[in-house]
Design an enzyme around this catalytic site. Sequence first.
Site, PDB file in Angstrom:
ATOM      1  CD  GLU A  33      -2.319   1.101   2.952  1.00 26.07           C
ATOM      2  OE1 GLU A  33      -2.877   2.119   3.381  1.00 26.07           O
ATOM      3  OE2 GLU A  33      -2.267   0.031   3.585  1.00 26.07           O
ATOM      4  CG  ASP A  40      -1.314   4.987   3.209  1.00 24.82           C
ATOM      5  OD1 ASP A  40      -2.236   4.497   2.532  1.00 24.82           O
ATOM      6  OD2 ASP A  40      -0.968   4.535   4.316  1.00 24.82           O
ATOM      7  CD  GLU A  71      -3.312   7.158   5.674  1.00 28.21           C
ATOM      8  OE1 GLU A  71      -4.322   6.536   6.058  1.00 28.21           O
ATOM      9  OE2 GLU A  71      -2.157   6.872   6.042  1.00 28.21           O
ATOM     10  CG  HIS A  94       1.914   1.112   4.745  1.00 29.26           C
ATOM     11  ND1 HIS A  94       1.956   0.995   6.118  1.00 29.26           N
ATOM     12  CD2 HIS A  94       1.329   2.303   4.484  1.00 29.26           C
ATOM     13  CE1 HIS A  94       1.403   2.075   6.667  1.00 29.26           C
ATOM     14  NE2 HIS A  94       1.024   2.888   5.692  1.00 29.26           N
TER      15      HIS A  94
END
Length: 520
Positions: free
Chosen positions: A227, A229, A232, A243
């Site tokens: 993942e 990101d 956020e 991640h």
Amino acid sequence: MFRGAALFAFTLLSVASAQQAGTSTAEVHPTLTTQTCTKSGGCTTNNQAIVLDGNWRWLHVVGGYTNCYTGNTWNTTVCTSPTACATNCALDGAAYSSTYGITTSGNALTLDFVTGSNVGSRVYLMASNTEYQMFKLLNQEFAFDVDMSNLPCGLNGAVYLTEMDADGGMAKFPTNKAGAQYGTGYCDAQCPKDLKFINGLANMVNWTGQANDANSGTGAYGTCCSEMDIWEANVNAAAFTPHPCSVQGQTQCSGTQCGAGSDRYSGVCDADGCDFNSYRMGNTGFLGAGKTVDTTKKFTVVTQFITADNTSTGALTEIRRLYVQNGVVIQNSVANIPGIPADNSITDSFCAAQKTTFGDQNYFATKGGLTQMGTAMKTGMVLALSIWDDHTADMLWLDSDYPANASTSTPGIARGPCAPTSGVPATVESTNAGASVTYSNIKWGDIGSTYTGTPGTPSGPSSSSTGPSSTVSSSSPVTSPTGGSVAEWGQCGGINYNGPTACASPFTCHVLNSYYSQCY
């Protein structure tokens, strides 16, 4: 970053995802224009659409209206087994605006937080009616505009990439008859166990309703994948975080593999990731209401994925961030924490120093760091856009002190200015029901092709930072005796940079990498 099970709630007959396609409501994907860009040819408009994640949809018996899942409980008369549930139950079309508060207009997508009894949402960008858009962003950049002025403490407007299958898992799992057209196949680095269907089967084994969410629960299995990101954030704080996972593509997990609870550093994915949050990295005056990046107004977020050989096949070595607001290009803030290099991008060395200084386990490196993240990006990832509140950690890891009982004098604990009591979901859903976020002007392509602007810092409140070298600069550049006019945090050098190279007093020009030098 800390997505856990049951981050969302929805009650309208049912909350669930299924693997049959229902016919009670026609599934019509809201349209959304995007752009792909090159340095030589400019940007081309694409007519695309978004689709709602299957976990929000009504799950009912095939050819009827009986719920297969109500509240946080399965209908065991219909769902006698995971396979029987996949056969007997259908995932229906969505009324995007009236039920979920999801609207599009041209290149803009707005996600309302609470609509009726629905809370939060997650959508994916489509390449066609039956497949997700697959992003391969190595040696490229991704840009979008965001208006999060109506997104207070405790909420998260997220834009991220996840290593899902383009068809939502239909080819791999024959019991999945709904696919990407109905938003199936989700996975992320938290290995969420609140998905109602994983690998085409109901996740009902050992299903337990969540105590603080009447509409969600967890099953025996989770769904894992790498993942990225990209964003956020709420009006008070923001982070970008890779991640990596040791598995490739969407992978079902069980037991220790899922990394839940005490197994957090035993799972197949790096749930913590390596985050860059300006507030946490020592600059509390960079991003927020009225700050250098003023979150009360719309601005552009640009993320660049740099490879070792500057090609789309090279190893990922750096993730850079910049912003554009009011026509001004604002380079990301520089870390100002003793023990961490004065960097403004994510590299493996930055992550190692951050983990050591903050006393965090470097599971990011254990799972392959940026190299492994780059492997997932080379394969292709799906774009998710969401709005959510946090039933696991009250969003404190993003915008407050985390852990809440730790001393704020400890490096890495303070992540934003929100109160430790600000993110309780019951309170957020009641007092901030009218919250929303708008994402627009999504672009991707060659490095430097998706944005324009004048280098520098915008006029407005001055930037402040914490740490031993704390300084406050003027809101406008100050000409130095040598003729330079670059204010604190402004660019002062780098490949293809043609602006002034001397910094306003008392700042000096620091080389951060071959492409970017900054005054501080």
